[in-house]
Motif scaffolding. Sequence first.
Motif, short mmCIF file in Angstrom:
data_model
loop_
_atom_site.label_atom_id
_atom_site.label_comp_id
_atom_site.label_asym_id
_atom_site.label_seq_id
_atom_site.Cartn_x
_atom_site.Cartn_y
_atom_site.Cartn_z
N LEU A 53 0.82 -1.21 0.00
CA LEU A 53 0.00 0.00 0.00
C LEU A 53 0.86 1.26 0.00
O LEU A 53 0.50 2.25 -0.64
CB LEU A 53 -0.96 -0.01 1.19
N ASP A 54 2.00 1.24 0.68
CA ASP A 54 2.92 2.38 0.63
C ASP A 54 3.40 2.60 -0.80
O ASP A 54 3.47 3.74 -1.27
CB ASP A 54 4.13 2.16 1.54
N HIS A 55 3.71 1.51 -1.49
CA HIS A 55 4.15 1.62 -2.89
C HIS A 55 3.03 2.18 -3.76
O HIS A 55 3.26 3.06 -4.59
CB HIS A 55 4.62 0.26 -3.42
N LEU A 56 1.83 1.66 -3.58
CA LEU A 56 0.69 2.17 -4.35
C LEU A 56 0.46 3.66 -4.10
O LEU A 56 0.18 4.41 -5.03
CB LEU A 56 -0.59 1.41 -4.00
N ALA A 57 0.58 4.06 -2.85
CA ALA A 57 0.35 5.47 -2.51
C ALA A 57 1.35 6.38 -3.23
O ALA A 57 1.01 7.50 -3.59
CB ALA A 57 0.45 5.67 -1.00
N GLY A 58 2.55 5.87 -3.45
CA GLY A 58 3.57 6.68 -4.11
C GLY A 58 3.51 6.64 -5.62
O GLY A 58 4.10 7.50 -6.28
N THR A 59 2.81 5.67 -6.19
CA THR A 59 2.82 5.51 -7.65
C THR A 59 1.45 5.64 -8.31
O THR A 59 1.37 5.79 -9.52
CB THR A 59 3.41 4.14 -8.05
N ALA A 60 0.39 5.55 -7.53
CA ALA A 60 -0.96 5.59 -8.10
C ALA A 60 -1.30 7.00 -8.57
O ALA A 60 -0.90 7.99 -7.95
CB ALA A 60 -1.98 5.13 -7.07
N PRO A 61 -2.04 7.10 -9.65
CA PRO A 61 -2.48 8.43 -10.10
C PRO A 61 -3.48 9.01 -9.10
O PRO A 61 -4.15 8.27 -8.38
CB PRO A 61 -3.14 8.15 -11.45
N ALA A 62 -3.57 10.32 -9.08
CA ALA A 62 -4.51 10.98 -8.18
C ALA A 62 -5.94 10.65 -8.60
O ALA A 62 -6.27 10.70 -9.77
CB ALA A 62 -4.29 12.49 -8.20
N ILE A 63 -6.74 10.27 -7.62
CA ILE A 63 -8.16 10.00 -7.88
C ILE A 63 -8.98 10.69 -6.79
O ILE A 63 -8.47 10.99 -5.71
CB ILE A 63 -8.47 8.48 -7.90
N SER A 64 -10.22 10.92 -7.08
CA SER A 64 -11.11 11.56 -6.12
C SER A 64 -11.99 10.49 -5.48
O SER A 64 -12.61 9.69 -6.18
CB SER A 64 -11.98 12.59 -6.84
N LEU A 65 -12.00 10.47 -4.15
CA LEU A 65 -12.81 9.50 -3.41
C LEU A 65 -13.67 10.23 -2.39
O LEU A 65 -13.25 11.22 -1.81
CB LEU A 65 -11.91 8.51 -2.66
N ASP A 66 -14.83 9.68 -2.13
CA ASP A 66 -15.67 10.17 -1.04
C ASP A 66 -15.26 9.40 0.22
O ASP A 66 -15.81 8.34 0.52
CB ASP A 66 -17.15 9.95 -1.37
N LEU A 67 -14.25 9.91 0.92
CA LEU A 67 -13.71 9.20 2.07
C LEU A 67 -14.71 9.09 3.21
O LEU A 67 -14.71 8.11 3.95
CB LEU A 67 -12.42 9.86 2.55
N HIS A 68 -15.56 10.09 3.36
CA HIS A 68 -16.57 10.02 4.42
C HIS A 68 -17.48 8.81 4.17
O HIS A 68 -17.74 8.02 5.09
CB HIS A 68 -17.40 11.30 4.48
N ASN A 69 -17.94 8.65 2.97
CA ASN A 69 -18.80 7.51 2.62
C ASN A 69 -18.03 6.19 2.72
O ASN A 69 -18.55 5.20 3.23
CB ASN A 69 -19.40 7.70 1.22
N LEU A 79 -9.35 4.02 13.36
CA LEU A 79 -9.06 3.51 12.03
C LEU A 79 -9.79 4.32 10.97
O LEU A 79 -9.22 4.69 9.94
CB LEU A 79 -9.44 2.03 11.92
N SER A 80 -11.04 4.63 11.22
CA SER A 80 -11.81 5.46 10.30
C SER A 80 -11.14 6.81 10.09
O SER A 80 -11.00 7.29 8.96
CB SER A 80 -13.23 5.64 10.83
N ASP A 81 -10.69 7.42 11.19
CA ASP A 81 -10.00 8.71 11.10
C ASP A 81 -8.73 8.60 10.28
O ASP A 81 -8.44 9.45 9.43
CB ASP A 81 -9.66 9.25 12.50
N MET A 82 -7.96 7.56 10.53
CA MET A 82 -6.70 7.39 9.81
C MET A 82 -6.94 7.18 8.31
O MET A 82 -6.27 7.79 7.48
CB MET A 82 -5.91 6.21 10.39
N LEU A 83 -7.91 6.34 7.97
CA LEU A 83 -8.19 6.07 6.56
C LEU A 83 -8.72 7.30 5.84
O LEU A 83 -8.48 7.49 4.64
CB LEU A 83 -9.19 4.91 6.43
N ALA A 84 -9.43 8.14 6.56
CA ALA A 84 -9.98 9.35 5.96
C ALA A 84 -8.99 10.51 5.99
O ALA A 84 -9.29 11.60 5.53
CB ALA A 84 -11.27 9.75 6.67
N GLY A 85 -7.79 10.26 6.53
CA GLY A 85 -6.77 11.30 6.57
C GLY A 85 -6.94 12.29 7.69
O GLY A 85 -6.32 13.35 7.71
N ARG A 86 -7.78 11.96 8.67
CA ARG A 86 -8.02 12.88 9.78
C ARG A 86 -7.00 12.71 10.90
O ARG A 86 -6.89 13.53 11.76
CB ARG A 86 -9.43 12.70 10.33
#
Length: 100
Positions: A53-69, A79-86
Motif C-alpha cells: 500500500l505504501d508503494h501504491l500510494a507513491g505511484t498511483a495516479p490521483a483520484i477523487s474518493l468520497d472518504l466520508h462515505n 481507524l476510520s479517522d486514519m483512513l480518511a486522513g483525519r
Amino acid sequence: MGALETESLRVESVLAGFLDGQRPDGDRAAQESASIQTLDRLVQTLSELRCFLDHLAGTAPAISLDLHNATSGIRLGRLSDMLAGRETDVPAADGAVDFF
C-alpha cells in the motif's frame, strides 16, 4: 483481508483459552500451538500489505474518493479517522505485544 481476520480470530480464541487457564493436551495442544504460530505469519502478511500500500500510494495516479462515505461503515473510530486522513500520528510499533 477476510482470511487474515479468520486466522486472527482463531489465534484470539486460543489465547483467550490460555488466559482463562485452559491447558489443552494431546492433539488439541498441537493444533492450538500451530494456531499461535500463525500469529507470526499474520504479522508478516500485514507488514507486506503495508509495503504494498505504501508503494501504491507513491505511484498511483490521483483520484477523487468520497472518504466520508468509504469509511462510514468502519466501527473503529481511530481507524476510520486514519483512513480518511483525519489522523496521521500513529505511534511506531516497539515490538511489544498488547492483548487488550
